[in-house]
Design a protein around this motif. Structure first.
Motif, mmCIF file in Angstrom:
data_model
loop_
_atom_site.group_PDB
_atom_site.id
_atom_site.type_symbol
_atom_site.label_atom_id
_atom_site.label_comp_id
_atom_site.label_asym_id
_atom_site.label_seq_id
_atom_site.Cartn_x
_atom_site.Cartn_y
_atom_site.Cartn_z
ATOM 1 N N VAL A 36 0.853 -1.305 -0.100
ATOM 2 C CA VAL A 36 -0.066 -0.061 0.038
ATOM 3 C C VAL A 36 0.757 1.395 -0.020
ATOM 4 O O VAL A 36 0.584 2.264 -0.733
ATOM 5 N N ASN A 37 1.949 1.148 0.914
ATOM 6 C CA ASN A 37 2.847 2.314 0.756
ATOM 7 C C ASN A 37 3.509 2.628 -0.493
ATOM 8 O O ASN A 37 3.659 3.905 -1.098
ATOM 9 N N LYS A 38 3.964 1.527 -1.117
ATOM 10 C CA LYS A 38 4.558 1.482 -2.350
ATOM 11 C C LYS A 38 3.612 2.096 -3.412
ATOM 12 O O LYS A 38 3.962 2.994 -4.432
ATOM 13 N N ALA A 39 2.341 1.629 -3.423
ATOM 14 C CA ALA A 39 1.444 2.055 -4.350
ATOM 15 C C ALA A 39 1.168 3.682 -4.262
ATOM 16 O O ALA A 39 1.113 4.286 -5.284
ATOM 17 N N ASN A 40 1.105 3.949 -3.032
ATOM 18 C CA ASN A 40 0.975 5.366 -2.779
ATOM 19 C C ASN A 40 2.066 6.327 -3.343
ATOM 20 O O ASN A 40 1.875 7.458 -3.840
ATOM 21 N N ALA A 41 3.206 5.824 -3.058
ATOM 22 C CA ALA A 41 4.350 6.374 -3.622
ATOM 23 C C ALA A 41 4.413 6.246 -5.191
ATOM 24 O O ALA A 41 4.793 7.371 -5.774
ATOM 25 N N VAL A 42 3.987 5.201 -5.753
ATOM 26 C CA VAL A 42 3.836 5.320 -7.131
ATOM 27 C C VAL A 42 2.906 6.371 -7.705
ATOM 28 O O VAL A 42 3.248 7.112 -8.843
ATOM 29 N N SER A 56 3.784 9.840 -10.080
ATOM 30 C CA SER A 56 3.129 10.076 -11.342
ATOM 31 C C SER A 56 2.589 11.429 -11.351
ATOM 32 O O SER A 56 2.626 12.079 -12.365
ATOM 33 N N LYS A 57 2.115 11.660 -10.241
ATOM 34 C CA LYS A 57 1.462 13.179 -10.221
ATOM 35 C C LYS A 57 2.465 14.305 -10.152
ATOM 36 O O LYS A 57 2.161 15.465 -10.484
ATOM 37 N N ASP A 58 3.544 14.023 -9.357
ATOM 38 C CA ASP A 58 4.616 15.046 -9.025
ATOM 39 C C ASP A 58 5.439 15.393 -10.305
ATOM 40 O O ASP A 58 6.202 16.032 -10.259
ATOM 41 N N ALA A 59 5.260 14.699 -11.336
ATOM 42 C CA ALA A 59 6.015 14.791 -12.530
ATOM 43 C C ALA A 59 5.525 16.442 -12.968
ATOM 44 O O ALA A 59 6.428 17.013 -13.726
ATOM 45 N N VAL A 60 4.504 16.737 -13.041
ATOM 46 C CA VAL A 60 4.178 18.333 -13.241
ATOM 47 C C VAL A 60 4.528 19.208 -12.063
ATOM 48 O O VAL A 60 4.733 20.638 -12.334
ATOM 49 N N VAL A 70 4.985 19.868 -18.391
ATOM 50 C CA VAL A 70 3.841 21.123 -18.798
ATOM 51 C C VAL A 70 2.376 20.068 -19.340
ATOM 52 O O VAL A 70 1.408 20.285 -19.176
ATOM 53 N N TYR A 71 2.808 19.258 -20.355
ATOM 54 C CA TYR A 71 1.619 18.774 -21.099
ATOM 55 C C TYR A 71 2.021 17.161 -21.619
ATOM 56 O O TYR A 71 3.185 17.153 -22.284
ATOM 57 N N SER A 72 1.182 16.339 -21.149
ATOM 58 C CA SER A 72 1.492 14.984 -21.679
ATOM 59 C C SER A 72 0.141 14.213 -21.583
ATOM 60 O O SER A 72 -0.412 14.045 -20.561
#
Length: 412
Positions: free
Chosen positions: A24-30, A34-38, A72-74
């Protein structure tokens, strides 16, 4: 120790539950990744030459630099974020499934230990009765009343009951070890409390709820499908990234100003939007095929898990109907044996009377046989009751009603 305490300790101590919590902790980190790319990333670097530079090195020398980059955009990134969200839900479902499995294992072992301990009490009494019967047969054989085979039969009962006791003691030791491993407590420290075991709910004919294990497999399949879509779209949609860069140039240990019309400025700043347009990337296309194969496999595994659970429900439902009848038969036999024992004890106490047509006097041998038979019927009833309880617990889990059992434990 109550069953509720054992289940709580088992869930806290379980390596499977702890591994699921790590997932669960790993999934939250993933998902966060993915969100922190922006979110812009900031990096600062510095470096000084060890030896004086000679000639033109290809890039202006800097004493330190700073860069800022962000997505920015993907279009594919949205798929990756959604895939990570499903991954978090799948990990949470696996954690719930792991906790339910530990509760099932601990409850089954505890209830069986309770039944085995009750059987051991009965067997200890049977050993006393069979030993007394063997002594009686020894005396009757020596007196010429019974044949030698009757004495041998009595000794055989003694040996068989001893073997039964040894088997139950070995099984009790295994169950105590299993509970010790599950809870992390010292071996032999757990003594079953029969009063702490609530009645197991009956769920005959009820439709299955949301099964944690099946749901986890389905969510993994959905996550893999979105991951595969993202990997496929990477080869077709452009990607925009923002960047900023600052360099603090230096002329220390170099002669770089000899190669420029004017002196190299100390402060240098640049920014912009980088656009990456995919034209041909066979590596990405191969990765997209790999992701698609993983998604297909996960989907098939989810379907297989659902079918296996449906099969388990059908099998357990049929078994419970049979076990219900077996438990009823065992209970009736126990009641009959108890009534027969009462009759024998009454005849021993009152005698056969002196009137005409009265039955022969009941012998001490008949008393011991009735006691042994009553004990055997009690063991059979305990065995049938445990098998029925075990099947009901497994059906609760297969139907997604394990929470009902955990609520019963908390309320007990």
């Amino acid at each position: 120790m109550s069953l509720k305490t054992v289940v709580d300790l088992a869930q806290k101590n379980s390596t499977g539950v702890r591994a699921a919590m790590a997932d669960v902790n790993k999934a939250n980190a993933v998902l966060s990744e993915s969100k922190d790319a922006v979110i812009p990333s900031v990096n600062v670097g510095t470096g000084l030459p060890v030896f004086p530079e000679v000639g033109f090195t290809g890039s202006p020398p800097s004493i330190w630099n700073a860069t800022v980059q962000s997505l920015v955009y993907s279009i594919p990134q949205k798929k990756y974020i959604d895939a990570a969200r499903f991954g978090v839900q799948a990990a949470a479902a696996r954690l719930k499934d792991a906790r339910e499995q530990v509760a099932l294992d601990a409850s089954t072992a505890y209830i069986e230990l309770d039944a085995v301990n009750q059987e051991l009490n009965t067997v200890h009494q049977q050993e006393q009765f069979s030993t007394r019967l063997a002594d009686i047969e020894q005396q009757r054989t020596e007196a010429g009343v019974d044949a030698t085979s009757e004495m041998l039969q009595a000794k055989l009962w003694v040996a068989e009951i001893k073997l039964k006791r040894l088997h139950l003691e070995a099984r009790a030791a295994v169950l105590e070890k299993q509970l010790a491993i599950l809870t992390g407590l010292p071996e032999g420290s757990i003594k079953a409390d029969h009063a702490s075991i609530p009645e197991i709910p009956q769920v005959h004919g009820e439709p299955p709820r949301d099964i944690a294990g099946v749901r986890a497999a389905q969510l993994v399949g959905m996550s893999k499908m979105l991951q595969a879509k993202g990997d496929r779209e990477v080869s077709y949609f452009p990607e925009l990234r923002f960047f900023m860069q600052y360099n603090r140039n230096t002329t220390i240990l170099n002669d770089v100003n000899k190669y420029f019309a004017t002196s190299l400025p100390a402060n240098n700043f640049a920014s912009g939007i980088g656009v990456q347009i995919p034209i041909l990337d066979m590596g990405r296309r191969a990765r997209a095929k790999e992701s698609a194969a993983d998604a297909l496999r996960s989907t098939v595994e989810a379907e297989q898990a659902e079918k296996q659970n449906d099969l388990a429900i059908a099998d357990l439902s049929g078994s419970i109907r049979e076990l219900d009848t077996q438990a009823e038969i065992a209970s009736l036999k126990q009641q009959i044996a108890d009534e027969q024992l009462k009759t024998v004890l009454t005849q021993l106490e009152l005698g056969n009377g002196a009137g005409p047509g009265s039955q022969p006097q009941t012998s001490p041998k008949a008393e011991q046989l009735a006691l042994i038979d009553a004990g055997q019927k009690n063991e059979d009833a305990l065995d049938a009751g445990f098998e029925l309880a075990k099947a009901r617990l497994n059906l609760l889990r297969a139907l997604g009603h394990m929470d009902d059992w955990l609520h019963e434990l908390k309320a007990k």
